[in-house]
Every structure is written in C-alpha cells, then in structure tokens.
Write a protein that holds these residues in place. Structure first.
Motif, PDB file in Angstrom:
ATOM      1  N   ILE A 158       0.863  -1.178   0.000  1.00  0.00           N
ATOM      2  CA  ILE A 158       0.000   0.000   0.000  1.00  0.00           C
ATOM      3  C   ILE A 158       0.899   1.227   0.000  1.00  0.00           C
ATOM      4  N   ALA A 159       0.372   2.303  -0.532  1.00  0.00           N
ATOM      5  CA  ALA A 159       1.170   3.528  -0.605  1.00  0.00           C
ATOM      6  C   ALA A 159       0.248   4.726  -0.607  1.00  0.00           C
ATOM      7  N   GLU A 160       0.812   5.865  -0.201  1.00  0.00           N
ATOM      8  CA  GLU A 160       0.133   7.144  -0.349  1.00  0.00           C
ATOM      9  C   GLU A 160       0.731   7.822  -1.577  1.00  0.00           C
ATOM     10  N   THR A 161      -0.003   8.703  -2.183  1.00  0.00           N
ATOM     11  CA  THR A 161       0.638   9.477  -3.248  1.00  0.00           C
ATOM     12  C   THR A 161       0.021  10.862  -3.321  1.00  0.00           C
ATOM     13  N   VAL A 186      -3.372   2.104  -3.643  1.00  0.00           N
ATOM     14  CA  VAL A 186      -2.766   3.423  -3.496  1.00  0.00           C
ATOM     15  C   VAL A 186      -3.807   4.403  -2.979  1.00  0.00           C
ATOM     16  N   TYR A 187      -3.473   5.098  -1.900  1.00  0.00           N
ATOM     17  CA  TYR A 187      -4.344   6.124  -1.331  1.00  0.00           C
ATOM     18  C   TYR A 187      -3.924   7.485  -1.866  1.00  0.00           C
ATOM     19  N   MET A 188      -4.920   8.211  -2.366  1.00  0.00           N
ATOM     20  CA  MET A 188      -4.629   9.505  -2.989  1.00  0.00           C
ATOM     21  C   MET A 188      -5.748  10.458  -2.616  1.00  0.00           C
ATOM     22  N   GLY A 189      -5.385  11.647  -2.128  1.00  0.00           N
ATOM     23  CA  GLY A 189      -6.398  12.637  -1.777  1.00  0.00           C
ATOM     24  C   GLY A 189      -7.294  12.926  -2.975  1.00  0.00           C
ATOM     25  N   GLU A 190      -8.580  13.115  -2.691  1.00  0.00           N
ATOM     26  CA  GLU A 190      -9.518  13.335  -3.793  1.00  0.00           C
ATOM     27  C   GLU A 190      -9.125  14.555  -4.641  1.00  0.00           C
ATOM     28  N   VAL A 191      -8.635  15.598  -3.965  1.00  0.00           N
ATOM     29  CA  VAL A 191      -8.186  16.795  -4.694  1.00  0.00           C
ATOM     30  C   VAL A 191      -7.086  16.423  -5.685  1.00  0.00           C
ATOM     31  N   ALA A 194      -8.285  17.490   4.373  1.00  0.00           N
ATOM     32  CA  ALA A 194      -8.098  18.406   3.244  1.00  0.00           C
ATOM     33  C   ALA A 194      -8.101  17.645   1.913  1.00  0.00           C
ATOM     34  N   ARG A 195      -8.219  16.342   1.974  1.00  0.00           N
ATOM     35  CA  ARG A 195      -8.259  15.495   0.771  1.00  0.00           C
ATOM     36  C   ARG A 195      -6.985  15.590  -0.057  1.00  0.00           C
ATOM     37  N   THR A 196      -5.847  15.765   0.633  1.00  0.00           N
ATOM     38  CA  THR A 196      -4.562  15.775  -0.078  1.00  0.00           C
ATOM     39  C   THR A 196      -3.624  14.750   0.559  1.00  0.00           C
ATOM     40  N   LEU A 197      -2.319  14.951   0.338  1.00  0.00           N
ATOM     41  CA  LEU A 197      -1.332  13.934   0.694  1.00  0.00           C
ATOM     42  C   LEU A 197      -1.369  13.500   2.163  1.00  0.00           C
TER      43      LEU A 197
END
Lengths: 273, 436
Positions: free
Chosen positions: B115-118, B140-145, B171-174
């Motif tokens: 799993i990863a963030e981006t 992969v997790y990614m903020g909606e923005v 904030a729907r970001t990193l």
C-alpha cells in the motif's frame, strides 16, 4: 520507576477497584469534546457518568486521527470545522467532573499536548479535575516528558497494548502505565463490530501476566453482551463508537439510555472473576 | 542552532538530533520493528545488493544522466548548471529508487500486498509498477483533490493493476492519504507492507528511504567530478517530504565546500499563509510518526498546505531535513508558485526538457542563487572559465503529468475545452509576465 508509581495516587485505579468490589466490570465510555456542541458534549458526558460509567474518556478532536474509524472521524471533523479550540477541553472536564462521580480521562493524539507543552497541559488538566491521559499514538520510548509531568501532577497514564506487541513491549507498556492498560482488541481502527475479537482475551492475559493489575479492552465494543464476555477476563470494557453514534442520532438522552443498557452487561454473576 | 561535529553522512536514526523517533500507535510498532530488522539484514547481504543493483541498472535505467544546461544558465554568466536527470528513470521520477528497494524488502518479509500514499501520483505509479513487476497486490491512497489534479496518473496506476482509493477525509490531499494508508496498515499488517514514499514517518522510514535514494547523490558527485573536474559550489533540490533532496544531499554532506539548498513550496507566498514551507514556518511537533517541523495552528492541529505542485503539498518535512536545517548544514528557502512556473517555462524553452512542477522549485532556487552570486559580484561575464561557479540541480521528475496544470496556468488551453468560469479564473490568476 515502580517506586514513583507506587507513591502517586491513581484515581482511575481507585474507580476500577471500586467497580470490582461492587461486582462489576469497570465501564469506560468515550465521547469527543465539543460534539455536537460544547454544551451538549458536557450533557452527554454527564449522562454517561450518571448512568453507570466508572470512567469517562473525553477525546480531543485532532486533524489527523489515524487510529479512528469513520464514525469518530466524522464527529471530530465536524467539531474542528465548527472552530473548536483546545481550551474548552479543560472547561468540559471541569464541568463534567463537578456533576458526576466518574473519573475523567482525556484521550488525545500527542501533538496537541506537545504543542501546548507537556507540563502546561498536565497542570491544566489536573487543575480542571482530570485524572490522566490515554495516549493512542505515544509509545513509552517517546514519553519521557510525560512520565515527569504525570508524576508531578498525579495523573494517570494509559498506554495501549496490541495483539502484535511483543512480550518485551507488553512488559514495557505495563510498567509505564498507571490506572490501567488499554488492551487493543483487534488490529484495526475504532468502530463498532458485531463480535468481540478472539485476540482480546490473549491481549488481556499477556498484560496481566506481565504484571498489570488492571486491563481494559477497547475497539469494537458496542453491546451489553460484549461487556459480559469481556468481564470474564478483563477488568474494564471501553465503549466509544457506539456512544458517539447514539449521541449523533439521539443527543445526550440517547447516551444516557445506551449507558444504562451497557451497564447491565457490566454486572458480574457470582461465578465471574 | 544545533552544534554538530564529525560526519553528517549515514545517520542511522531513529533520531536526528531532537527530531525523528517513532510516534506511532502501538499496533504498528511490531511491524516497524520487522521492517527495521529486515532492512538491517538486507543491507549487509551481498545478494540483496546484487538484486538491487541489477534492477537499478536493467529496469530503472541507472545511472541517470548528469546534463549541463548552458542555455538555461545563460542569464547569469559565470554560473554553470547541471541537472541530475531523475526524470529519465523508469516511471519518470526518483521515486522508483526507494520503491524498488522497499518492494524487495517486502518480498523478503513474505508480504504479498503493497500500500502507498501518493500526492502527485509519482510515488503511486512507482509503487503500482513494482507491484506489477513482483506480482503483488497494490492499493494506493490519494487525496480526492489530487486525483482530480493528476487524473492521468490515476489511470496509469489502474492500468498497472493497482486499486486507487480517492481519500475524502480532511483536506483530501497527501497528509490525508497517509492517514488512510496507516489505517489500512493497522488492519492488514500481516500481509501488507506500507511502502512509504518519502523520508518522513516513523523510524526506520527516514533513514531507510534515504538509503535507497542516496544513489542519486553518489552518482551526481562522481559525474560532476568527471564532467567539471571538481565538486559543485551548490546543490539544489525541492523539498516536500524531502526524499529526492536527502538522496542528492547525502553524497555531498561531508563536502563542506558544497552548499546545500532545499527549496520548499512557498505557494502564494509566506505572508499569504497559503504555502507548504514547513521549515520556513518554523514550528516543531509530531506528525505521522516523526518529530519535525510541521504546519500547525496554535492548538497543534495540522494546517492545510498549499502548493501548485501536488507532490510538495505536505504540511511537514522529513526529520533529517529538520536536523540539517538546525545544524546549518543545509539551507531551506521557499519558492513561490510564480517563481517555480517561470523556471518551469524557462527549462522547457531553453533546453527542451519539461520538468515536473515539484522539480521546478529546485530550478527556481538555482536561478535565484546564481543571481545572488552575480549581485554579490562573485560571478559575472568576465569570470574566467576555471573560476565559474557550479550548481547541481536535482531534476527529480519529468513534467508530463503536469502538462494540464501548466497549460491552464499559462492560459494555453483553447477556450472551448475549459468551462468558461474555470478558464477565466486561470487567466485572471496568471501573474504578469508568466505568459511568453
């Protein structure tokens, strides 16, 4: 360290022991500070305390609550969006502790305490009538300042132990805690679950074996039968998400009603430990 | 200021001066200890080194080039600028170095899922790539923005077989993507490795991720010695979490004559409050497992960061950077969106290289430094060849993913293809002189 621990009064320990003496599993309830408003969060906590909770956990809303599931996240984000300020936590603790006999703990992610200054936070919490802090993202290795401050102001420090914790770590956690040890019942975040995890009993047994006099189980507990089951091996049961859902849907009165229902599960039969 | 004597290189963690550590839920400590142990064993194992080297050479395309860019540097005579071309790596950025290393470790640990963030999508794409290569599952997790800002990278990850989760909290970001990745990991740690993409997070991540990226600085040092016959006067790199920066800095940390500059995302300017320059804001605290500089309000709540570049839009910074700042070994300066986009365009037009917007912060920092040297009279048109100053810039990624953002910024999109409101805003927001 144990010498210091023994000389400091622990109000949370006293509350759990009083429940035990009365033939009950200690009931510990969580509610977020300021949800849905500061006033109603006080009323809800009072309802919790007057309907059978032995210990009340007031959660501080935080921008990055990595141990929380969707229900608590939704509640605390709403509180933050409404402009919640940290000072009101102490007002809430003071107001509730004046109106119930339940012991008041604060549950907080560590950056909130770090920002205010550990000593200042501890002093203000003690002045407001709080008994200690539950620290979901602080491990004993990083807790040097907190050890000093909690001894200085006679506050309890509740560390978490998990199914994944090694024996060595369980020992460290048990030795570092005062009040009780928080046994995480599942590998996961907060949230109501239909059954109590089978890992819970072992988590408690390992903490007891490491010398913990009091272990309470949290995560996924929402029903009286869960508490009855946990009461066979643990000293306390912690309910969070179910109470937050009740508050969301039915206000402080619903919290009172659910607490009274949960409290029926905390009564131990004669054969109970 | 922290006094530090002796070598700056190979700091083992978990602490970097007062920074770093392991501020994490107990549930994850056992997993972190397993990663720590596996990494410690692997780095002593010649077979692991050989595997990593083979993948770097035959899959990633290492060593990456060091390219001198004289037309880009022409505005400040007397300064030579070289780019470390991480943009030429497979998947288009430096992120793949760390991903390959950690994926090999995940394999050693018997994990079957990554799993990863981006933020910008570069790390997510790199992780999805490694998962495909090693036959692992990937989320992969990614903020909606960011999924909106970087829609093409979302599609790339999906093509590679990864599941992309659009994170709708906070904030729907990193930073929110990291929160959700941690929540996933707490529940899935038996089968899953959290392939953290930068030098933040709890130990061992900061030191481990640096280890896999230190190849950038090691190569760059050797290449600049070969091409210019001496060490550079300065190295510039962009800093969000700070992985490419720590990677290139590491090779030069013990060369006291080499100044190190980390360029933070200054967004709309420090005074606007809308930026992602954690070190320049100057407040320390704990976030995502590390004590470091972070953007927070008086209560300790994390403040939303802002940057035109999704990859730098993170409200904290790696703990080793916090320490390098406090020791004075590296200097951290903010670069505004406007300065960044000017440098972006300049590299496109003078050298035929489209840089990532993240990396364009480093380019802008290099141009600023060159101008400062000129203003101080250290360089000029009459500087003899042997006395020219040299800057190495980490060109951490290519700009293909940013074409839509840049085209909007420069007003290059045809009117028919953008909603009237959005286009008008983009044009209105465009600073003077930004258009060619």
């Amino acid at each position: 360290m144990s010498e210091t621990v023994n000389t400091v009064r622990s109000r949370t320990s006293e509350a759990i022991e009083a429940a035990r003496a009365a033939g009950r599993t200690a009931l510990i309830g969580y509610l977020p500070a300021g949800y849905p408003t500061v006033e109603d969060s006080i009323e809800a906590a009072v309802a919790l305390g007057t309907n059978g909770a032995d210990v009340i956990e007031i959660g501080i809303p935080y921008s990055d609550p990595v141990m929380d599931g969707p229900v608590i996240q939704a509640a605390t984000s709403q509180v933050l969006a409404d402009g919640f300020r940290i000072d009101s936590v102490f007002d809430i603790v003071k107001a509730v502790s004046e109106r119930t006999d339940a012991v008041m703990l604060v549950m907080t992610y560590w950056n909130i305490v770090d920002r205010m200054g550990v000593d200042t936070f501890a002093r203000r919490l003690a002045e407001a009538g709080g008994a200690g802090i539950i620290t979901p993202d602080l491990v004993p290795e990083e807790a040097g300042e907190w050890f000093e401050a909690s001894d200085r102001y006679e506050l309890d420090r509740v560390f978490l132990t998990a199914p994944s914790s090694t024996d060595e770590r369980v020992k460290l956690i048990v030795e570092s805690s005062r009040g009780f040890v928080y046994g995480v019942s599942v590998m996961g975040v907060t949230g109501a679950r239909s059954q109590v995890s089978t890992a819970a009993e072992q988590v408690v047994a390992r903490a007891h074996a490491a010398g913990a006099p009091r272990v309470a189980v949290g995560l996924g507990i929402s029903k009286p039968e869960h508490i009855r089951e946990i009461g066979r091996y643990a000293d306390g049961a912690i309910v969070g998400t179910a109470l937050v859902s009740a508050l969301r849907d039915g206000g402080p009165a619903a919290v009172g009603a659910l607490t009274a229902e949960l409290a029926t599960g905390a009564v131990r039969d004669r054969a109970g430990a | 200021m922290i006094e530090h004597t002796g070598s700056f290189q190979h700091q083992p963690g978990p602490y970097f001066g007062p920074y770093g550590g392991r501020w994490m839920p107990e549930s994850l400590i056992a997993a972190l200890e397993e990663v720590d142990r596996t990494f410690a064993e692997a780095r002593e194992d010649p077979e692991f080194a050989a595997q990593l080297q083979d993948l770097f050479t035959n899959y990633v395309n290492r060593p990456s080039l060091l390219t001198e860019v004289p037309r880009f540097a022409a505005a400040t005579p007397g300064v030579r600028i070289f780019l470390k071309r991480e943009d030429l790596n497979h998947t288009g950025s430096h992120k793949i170095n760390n991903v390959i290393g950690q994926a090999l470790l995940a394999q050693r640990m018997g994990k079957t899922r990554l799993i990863a963030e981006t933020g910008a999508g570069q790390h997510g794409v790199a992780t999805a790539t490694a998962a495909a290569l090693f036959g692992m599952e990937c989320t992969v997790y990614m903020g909606e923005v960011d999924t909106q800002r970087q829609a093409l990278n979302v599609a790339r990850m999906q093509m590679l077989g990864a599941e992309v989760v659009a994170v709708k909290t906070g904030a729907r970001t990193l930073k929110d993507a990291i929160n959700d990745a941690l929540r996933d990991w707490v529940a899935s740690v038996d089968t899953t490795h959290y392939l953290l993409g930068t030098v933040t997070g709890p130990a061992p991540f900061p030191a481990m991720v640096r280890y896999f990226h230190s190849v950038i600085g090691d190569e760059a040092r050797e290449q600049v010695l070969a091409q210019a016959g001496r060490l550079p006067d300065a190295v510039c790199a962009c800093v969000g979490g700070g992985s490419n920066a720590i990677g290139i800095f590491h090779g030069f940390l013990d060369d006291p004559g080499v100044e190190l500059y980390g360029l933070e995302a200054g967004g709309e300017g420090m005074e606007s409050g809308r930026h992602a320059a954690s070190i320049n804001l100057g407040r320390t605290g704990v976030l995502h497992g590390a004590r470091t500089y972070l953007m927070q309000d008086e209560d300790g709540q994390t403040v939303d960061s802002h940057s035109i570049s999704a990859g730098l839009d993170y409200p904290a910074v790696g703990p080793e950077h916090a320490w390098l700042h406090d020791t004075g070994r590296a200097t951290y300066e903010p670069v505004t969106d406007t300065e960044c986009m000017d440098a972006f365009q300049r590299l496109c037009r003078t050298e035929g290289i489209v840089p990532a917007i993240e990396s364009s912060h480093a380019l802008a920092g290099a141009l600023r430094l060159a101008r400062r040297w000129a203003d101080e009279g250290l360089v000029g048109p009459d500087t003899p060849e042997g006395e020219q100053r040299i800057i190495v810039v980490s060109l951490s990624g290519r700009g293909d993913k940013d074409v839509a953002t840049a085209a909007k910024y420069f007003g290059m999109l045809p009117d028919t293809e953008t909603p009237a409101g959005g286009d008008a805003e983009a044009v209105a927001a465009r600073p003077e002189g930004a258009q060619s």
